[in-house]
Design an enzyme around this catalytic site. Structure first.
Site, short mmCIF file in Angstrom:
data_model
loop_
_atom_site.label_atom_id
_atom_site.label_comp_id
_atom_site.label_asym_id
_atom_site.label_seq_id
_atom_site.Cartn_x
_atom_site.Cartn_y
_atom_site.Cartn_z
CG ASN A 35 -0.99 116.29 79.37
OD1 ASN A 35 0.07 116.22 79.99
ND2 ASN A 35 -1.70 117.41 79.30
CB ILE A 59 -8.94 110.15 69.15
CG1 ILE A 59 -7.72 111.08 69.14
CG2 ILE A 59 -9.77 110.34 70.41
CD1 ILE A 59 -8.07 112.54 69.01
CB SER A 124 -9.00 127.31 71.90
OG SER A 124 -8.18 128.29 72.47
CE1 TYR A 148 -4.53 123.41 71.37
CE2 TYR A 148 -4.61 125.79 71.73
CZ TYR A 148 -5.12 124.52 71.96
OH TYR A 148 -6.22 124.36 72.76
CE LYS A 152 -8.00 122.37 70.38
NZ LYS A 152 -8.75 121.21 70.80
CB ILE A 216 5.03 138.91 85.62
CG1 ILE A 216 4.46 138.35 86.93
CG2 ILE A 216 3.95 139.65 84.82
CD1 ILE A 216 3.80 139.37 87.83
N GLY A 294 4.73 135.70 71.08
CA GLY A 294 3.45 135.12 70.65
C GLY A 294 2.27 135.48 71.53
P1 NAD Z 1 -5.55 117.84 79.00
O1 NAD Z 1 -4.23 117.62 78.35
O2 NAD Z 1 -5.61 117.84 80.48
O3 NAD Z 1 -6.62 116.79 78.46
C1 NAD Z 1 -6.57 116.27 77.16
C2 NAD Z 1 -6.64 114.75 77.27
O4 NAD Z 1 -6.61 114.20 75.96
C3 NAD Z 1 -5.48 114.15 78.04
O5 NAD Z 1 -5.99 113.32 79.06
C4 NAD Z 1 -4.70 113.36 77.00
O6 NAD Z 1 -4.11 112.20 77.55
C5 NAD Z 1 -5.78 113.04 75.98
N1 NAD Z 1 -5.32 112.84 74.61
C6 NAD Z 1 -4.51 113.65 73.87
N2 NAD Z 1 -4.31 113.13 72.66
C7 NAD Z 1 -5.03 111.97 72.60
C8 NAD Z 1 -5.23 110.97 71.61
N3 NAD Z 1 -4.63 111.05 70.43
N4 NAD Z 1 -6.03 109.93 71.90
C9 NAD Z 1 -6.64 109.83 73.10
N5 NAD Z 1 -6.47 110.74 74.09
C10 NAD Z 1 -5.68 111.79 73.84
O7 NAD Z 1 -6.12 119.22 78.40
P2 NAD Z 1 -7.41 120.04 78.83
O8 NAD Z 1 -6.95 121.33 79.40
O9 NAD Z 1 -8.36 119.20 79.60
O10 NAD Z 1 -7.99 120.38 77.39
C11 NAD Z 1 -9.05 119.62 76.81
C12 NAD Z 1 -9.34 120.19 75.44
O11 NAD Z 1 -9.67 121.57 75.55
C13 NAD Z 1 -8.14 120.11 74.48
O12 NAD Z 1 -8.61 119.78 73.19
C14 NAD Z 1 -7.60 121.53 74.48
O13 NAD Z 1 -6.96 121.85 73.28
C15 NAD Z 1 -8.87 122.34 74.67
N6 NAD Z 1 -8.63 123.67 75.29
C16 NAD Z 1 -7.96 123.75 76.48
C17 NAD Z 1 -7.71 125.01 77.04
C18 NAD Z 1 -6.92 125.13 78.33
O14 NAD Z 1 -6.39 126.21 78.58
N7 NAD Z 1 -6.86 124.10 79.17
C19 NAD Z 1 -8.16 126.17 76.40
C20 NAD Z 1 -8.87 126.04 75.21
C21 NAD Z 1 -9.10 124.77 74.65
N1 UFG Z 2 2.06 134.30 82.19
C1 UFG Z 2 3.08 134.80 82.96
N2 UFG Z 2 3.95 133.92 83.52
C2 UFG Z 2 3.83 132.55 83.36
C3 UFG Z 2 2.76 132.06 82.57
C4 UFG Z 2 1.90 132.97 81.99
O1 UFG Z 2 3.22 136.01 83.12
O2 UFG Z 2 4.67 131.80 83.89
C5 UFG Z 2 1.09 135.25 81.60
C6 UFG Z 2 1.06 135.22 80.07
O3 UFG Z 2 2.07 136.04 79.55
C7 UFG Z 2 -0.37 135.70 79.79
C8 UFG Z 2 -1.17 135.15 80.98
O4 UFG Z 2 -0.21 134.89 82.00
O5 UFG Z 2 -0.41 137.10 79.83
C9 UFG Z 2 -1.92 133.87 80.66
O6 UFG Z 2 -1.01 132.91 80.12
P1 UFG Z 2 -1.36 131.36 80.04
O7 UFG Z 2 -0.13 130.67 79.53
O8 UFG Z 2 -1.93 130.87 81.32
O9 UFG Z 2 -2.55 131.30 78.98
P2 UFG Z 2 -2.66 131.83 77.48
O10 UFG Z 2 -3.69 132.91 77.48
O11 UFG Z 2 -1.34 132.15 76.92
O12 UFG Z 2 -3.22 130.56 76.70
C10 UFG Z 2 -4.19 129.66 77.25
C11 UFG Z 2 -3.87 128.25 76.74
C12 UFG Z 2 -4.11 128.17 75.27
C13 UFG Z 2 -5.54 128.59 74.95
C14 UFG Z 2 -5.81 129.97 75.50
C15 UFG Z 2 -7.27 130.26 75.31
O13 UFG Z 2 -2.52 127.92 77.04
O14 UFG Z 2 -3.94 126.85 74.83
O15 UFG Z 2 -5.49 130.04 76.89
O16 UFG Z 2 -7.58 131.53 75.72
F1 UFG Z 2 -5.73 128.59 73.62
#
Ligand code: NAD
Ligand code: UFG
Length: 337
Positions: A35, A59, A124, A148, A152, A216, A294
């Protein structure tokens, strides 16, 4: 310190890499690129002035991880690698558990084999599930509501058992709220392939006219304007939170700790859209539609523990988050032409 970043070319990993190098650490990136792109390592070199080694690997490849830990004399690991699309996790839980839980087990086996016991884990806010009260503090009961989130939570439970079994570990579980924004350079940011699932990258694409309008999801929640409320936190603040966590682990005597990383401020979808329009000078056409299955109505962080234990607070404003996202959107669009 020599620090391995699994998932290091991803969104949060790459910003954290920039922050750690600026603070004088040596960073090694490890990613299977499922990704993200290898070119992120080159961009990090431009940003930091240092070449960051990138090991392309999974990993779940314990042998390659062990070799990497030894070759680069790693002292601490920040474990970002994981899959994060909630909808995909509902459709394919086996893949999610294999990658997120199985991948972490492989990492822990490799760390154990070479005697490294300092770990920061990307957890998260989703582990809290339906709010019993707000803001969520770290004592709030956990209860994730999708595969998901459960992946975690399983990792957090495993890490808790590990810390109880061996008090020599130093583990920080960082519970991120909603990371948004980009590095000031505009060279790295969140760039999902296909149609974005998350709000901020979707809004950025509508503002740049790559997508026609924002939908929205829900306007009848029990929130001030009826739209969903989240705690958006600038990714550079989050990156600094990882640096603070590493420093605190090196000083502390607790084998494991859990910390919220957010601002403590709830922002609605409509507030974010307004702020983005102001920051970008663009209009963001939007329609109000049904709730997304959800989704929770509202949640945000209690940030007292992060301040007390890590000495960390988020400094950047919603305006900073929108401006940097827009700057990245414009810069990456030009770069891709
Ligand atoms: P991202 O997808 O941009 O980064 C994750 C990276 O991990 C990617 O570069 C992907 O290629 C790599 N990856 C996935 N599976 C792998 C594997 N098996 N081996 C090696 N590399 C692998 O996501 P991010 O937003 O940077 O998130 C980083 C971490 O934070 C994740 O664990 C995610 O679950 C957690 N997290 C993200 C958010 C969010 O909203 N972005 C919120 C809470 C927690
Ligand atoms: N939303 C919209 N339209 C869109 C996308 C999102 O209205 O096209 C709204 C959602 O309904 C929500 C808010 O914007 O009310 C935020 O939604 P996001 O999809 O940006 O984020 P979430 O809070 O659903 O979830 C994100 C990550 C999860 C993580 C969580 C941690 O996707 O992986 O934040 O707080 F676990």
């Amino acid at each position: 310190m020599n620090i391995l970043l699994t998932g290091g070319t991803g969104y949060i990993g790459s910003h954290t890499a920039a922050t750690l190098v600026a603070a004088g650490h040596r960073v090694i990136l490890y990613d299977n690129l499922c990704n993200s792109q290898a070119s992120v390592a080159d961009r990090l070199q431009t940003i930091t002035g240092h070449a960051l080694p990138l090991v392309v690997g999974d990993i779940r490849d314990t042998a390659l991880l062990s070799k990497t830990l030894t070759t680069h004399q790693i002292e601490a690991v920040i474990h970002f690698a994981g899959l994060k699309a909630v909808g995909d996790s509902v459709k394919d839980p086996v893949t999610y558990f294999d990658n997120n839980v199985g991948g972490t087990i492989s990492l822990l086996q490799a760390m154990k084999a070479v005697g490294i016991k300092t770990l920061v884990f990307s957890s998260s806010a989703t582990v809290y599930g339906v709010p019993h009260y707000l803001p969520y503090d770290e004592k709030h009961p956990t209860g994730a509501i999708n595969p998901y989130g459960r992946s975690k939570l399983h990792v957090e439970e495993l890490l808790s058992d590990l810390a109880h079994a061996d008090a020599g570990w130093r583990i920080a579980c960082l519970r991120y709220f909603n990371p948004v924004g980009a590095h000031d350079s505009g060279l790295i940011g969140e760039d999902p392939s296909g149609i974005p699932n998350n709000l901020m990258p979707y809004v950025a694409r509508v503002a740049s006219k790559a997508l026609p309008q924002l939908t929205i999801f829900g306007s009848d929640y029990d929130t001030p304007d009826g739209t969903g409320v989240r705690d958006y936190v600038h990714v550079m603040d989050l990156a600094e939170g990882h640096l603070a966590a590493l420093i605190s682990l090196s000083k502390g005597d607790s084998p494991i700790r859990y910390t919220n990383l957010g601002t403590g401020i709830g922002i609605s979808v409509l507030q974010l859209v307004d702020a983005f329009q102001r920051a970008s000078g663009q209009t963001v056409p939007h329609i109000l539609a049904a709730r997304r299955p959800g989704d929770l109505p509202a949640y945000y962080a209690d940030v007292a523990k992060a301040k007390a234990e890590l000495g960390w607070t988020a400094k950047r404003t919603l305006e900073d988050m929108c401006e940097s996202t827009w700057h990245f959107q414009v810069t990456s669009r030009h770069a891709n032409k």
